[in-house]
Design a protein around this motif. Structure first.
Motif, PDB file in Angstrom:
ATOM      1  N   UNK A  64     -19.499 -24.658  10.911  1.00 37.91           N
ATOM      2  CA  UNK A  64     -18.982 -23.311  11.174  1.00 37.91           C
ATOM      3  C   UNK A  64     -18.793 -23.154  12.671  1.00 37.91           C
ATOM      4  N   UNK A  65     -17.889 -22.251  13.051  1.00 38.84           N
ATOM      5  CA  UNK A  65     -17.631 -21.989  14.470  1.00 38.84           C
ATOM      6  C   UNK A  65     -18.089 -20.572  14.800  1.00 38.84           C
ATOM      7  N   UNK A  66     -18.777 -20.434  15.916  1.00 39.46           N
ATOM      8  CA  UNK A  66     -19.220 -19.118  16.390  1.00 39.46           C
ATOM      9  C   UNK A  66     -18.633 -18.891  17.768  1.00 39.46           C
ATOM     10  N   UNK A  67     -17.917 -17.777  17.925  1.00 41.78           N
ATOM     11  CA  UNK A  67     -17.328 -17.473  19.228  1.00 41.78           C
ATOM     12  C   UNK A  67     -18.417 -17.224  20.267  1.00 41.78           C
ATOM     13  N   UNK A  68     -19.263 -16.227  20.020  1.00 44.37           N
ATOM     14  CA  UNK A  68     -20.329 -15.878  20.967  1.00 44.37           C
ATOM     15  C   UNK A  68     -21.595 -15.556  20.179  1.00 44.37           C
ATOM     16  N   UNK A  69     -22.727 -16.104  20.612  1.00 42.82           N
ATOM     17  CA  UNK A  69     -24.035 -15.778  20.048  1.00 42.82           C
ATOM     18  C   UNK A  69     -24.939 -15.397  21.216  1.00 42.82           C
ATOM     19  N   UNK A  70     -25.533 -14.211  21.124  1.00 41.07           N
ATOM     20  CA  UNK A  70     -26.440 -13.726  22.168  1.00 41.07           C
ATOM     21  C   UNK A  70     -27.843 -13.674  21.568  1.00 41.07           C
ATOM     22  N   UNK A  71     -28.768 -14.393  22.166  1.00 39.32           N
ATOM     23  CA  UNK A  71     -30.144 -14.456  21.680  1.00 39.32           C
ATOM     24  C   UNK A  71     -31.023 -13.590  22.559  1.00 39.32           C
ATOM     25  N   UNK A  72     -31.786 -12.696  21.930  1.00 32.26           N
ATOM     26  CA  UNK A  72     -32.729 -11.841  22.657  1.00 32.26           C
ATOM     27  C   UNK A  72     -33.835 -11.424  21.693  1.00 32.26           C
ATOM     28  N   UNK A  73     -34.856 -10.797  22.237  1.00 32.37           N
ATOM     29  CA  UNK A  73     -35.925 -10.292  21.381  1.00 32.37           C
ATOM     30  C   UNK A  73     -35.472  -9.074  20.585  1.00 32.37           C
ATOM     31  N   UNK A  74     -34.368  -8.471  20.992  1.00 31.47           N
ATOM     32  CA  UNK A  74     -33.802  -7.339  20.247  1.00 31.47           C
ATOM     33  C   UNK A  74     -32.954  -7.799  19.069  1.00 31.47           C
ATOM     34  N   UNK A  75     -32.923  -9.079  18.824  1.00 36.46           N
ATOM     35  CA  UNK A  75     -32.157  -9.623  17.713  1.00 36.46           C
ATOM     36  C   UNK A  75     -31.151 -10.645  18.198  1.00 36.46           C
ATOM     37  N   UNK A  76     -30.464 -11.230  17.251  1.00 33.60           N
ATOM     38  CA  UNK A  76     -29.436 -12.231  17.566  1.00 33.60           C
ATOM     39  C   UNK A  76     -28.079 -11.599  17.271  1.00 33.60           C
ATOM     40  N   UNK A  77     -27.259 -11.525  18.296  1.00 34.84           N
ATOM     41  CA  UNK A  77     -25.948 -10.896  18.196  1.00 34.84           C
ATOM     42  C   UNK A  77     -24.904 -11.979  17.929  1.00 34.84           C
ATOM     43  N   UNK A  78     -24.204 -11.817  16.822  1.00 33.07           N
ATOM     44  CA  UNK A  78     -23.150 -12.752  16.441  1.00 33.07           C
ATOM     45  C   UNK A  78     -21.827 -12.018  16.633  1.00 33.07           C
ATOM     46  N   UNK A  79     -21.027 -12.494  17.567  1.00 29.13           N
ATOM     47  CA  UNK A  79     -19.832 -11.757  17.997  1.00 29.13           C
ATOM     48  C   UNK A  79     -18.598 -12.610  17.765  1.00 29.13           C
ATOM     49  N   UNK A  80     -17.682 -12.084  16.983  1.00 33.80           N
ATOM     50  CA  UNK A  80     -16.366 -12.693  16.830  1.00 33.80           C
ATOM     51  C   UNK A  80     -15.393 -11.975  17.761  1.00 33.80           C
ATOM     52  N   UNK A  81     -14.420 -12.699  18.283  1.00 28.58           N
ATOM     53  CA  UNK A  81     -13.447 -12.108  19.204  1.00 28.58           C
ATOM     54  C   UNK A  81     -12.038 -12.286  18.649  1.00 28.58           C
ATOM     55  N   UNK A  82     -11.182 -11.320  18.947  1.00 27.57           N
ATOM     56  CA  UNK A  82      -9.771 -11.453  18.590  1.00 27.57           C
ATOM     57  C   UNK A  82      -8.949 -10.563  19.511  1.00 27.57           C
TER      58      UNK A  82
END
Length: 298
Positions: A64-82
């Motif tokens: 799978x491809x992930x555009x942006x993943x932000x890891x923090x203690x507030x959760x993991x942000x999975x961000x798609x861009x277009x």
């Protein structure tokens, strides 16, 4: 020498290719990803958020491809861009959305569904519940979003505010560290990086365009360069130029350095070099130099 009329068409070919490429989905997607990546890395505190981008990760029996993943203690942000430029309409449950741009309507897959599938795959890879993830689709470009769209579809400026608003601690420090380690270790190496390939394609098109434009407008470019150089020289050494901007000759510059003295009583005139030696110059010219007021007059 004027170029053949067909030569003026040479630069149109790379220009057309460049315009087509810039407007292609691949290029606009690259622009959207680059904008989101630059924003998050510059605005988020690196001590609290780790931004990963353009990841290829194992998922099930494939990848799978992930555009942006932000890891923090507030959760993991999975961000798609277009990147979109029209009026976007759709709902969370619709499989296909619409983008109305001028006189035509484009259909594309629901990006929120794709984002949810990515979160499920990442939850399995990291062995974390889905409740620890935040999913967003960031839209760049002059798109207009209808109110019926899901609230996790945001513009790029809104994305930063959404991430910062998530302030509940969902992960322990060791859980966030483990998730980051797994993502970095699991990222698949590419035998040939597509971004690097398209970087060289863009560079080649740009070089071809500049070369063709240079050959076509060589005389105009040379004339403009000479004019700019002349203006720079005039500003740096105005004493070497006439008030109208024309350059003085070597003799005129030599005469400007002379010190001339004319006596109206005796009619005698003499000019001297800066070092003190007498200059060989006609009496008429000596008097002209003395009379014009740029040198000594007596």
């Amino acid at each position: 020498m004027n170029a053949h009329p067909l030569v003026h068409l040479i630069w149109l070919l790379p220009l057309a290719a460049l315009v087509i490429y810039v407007g292609s989905p691949r290029m606009t997607g690259t622009i959207a990803l680059a904008r989101v990546r630059r924003l998050l890395r510059s605005a988020l505190d690196p001590r609290k958020f780790t931004v990963l981008d353009d990841l290829d990760l194992p998922a099930g029996g494939g990848t799978m491809h992930a555009d942006v993943v932000v890891v923090s203690r507030c959760g993991i942000f999975v961000i798609d861009t277009m990147h979109r430029s029209g009026k976007i309409s759709g709902t969370r449950v619709q499989a296909r959305w619409a983008e109305r741009r001028w006189w035509r309507t484009l259909r594309f897959d629901n990006p929120v569904h794709a984002n949810a599938l990515r979160i499920e795959a990442l939850a399995g890879l990291l062995n974390l519940p889905i409740s620890r993830f935040h999913g967003y689709v960031a839209v760049s470009g002059p798109a207009r979003l209808q109110d019926s769209l899901p609230d996790n579809l945001v513009t790029v400026p809104q994305l930063l505010a959404r991430i910062r608003s998530e302030n509940r601690m969902l992960l322990e420090a060791d859980e966030a560290d483990r998730a980051l380690r797994v993502l970095m270790d699991s990222a698949l190496e590419r035998p040939w990086n597509p971004r690097r390939r398209w970087y060289w394609a863009r560079l080649a098109l740009l070089v071809l365009f500049l070369t063709a434009a240079g050959l076509t407008y060589h005389e105009e470019i040379t004339g403009l360069a000479a004019k700019l150089q002349h203006q720079a020289d005039w500003r740096m050494a105005p004493e070497n130029y006439h008030p109208d901007g024309s350059a003085k000759s070597d003799i005129e510059r030599w005469e400007d350095r002379l010190v001339c003295s004319y006596s109206a009583d005796t009619g005698r005139c003499a000019c001297y070099e800066p070092a003190g030696g007498r200059a060989e110059i006609s009496p008429e010219r000596c008097r002209e130099l003395a009379e014009r007021g740029s040198v000594l007059k007596r």
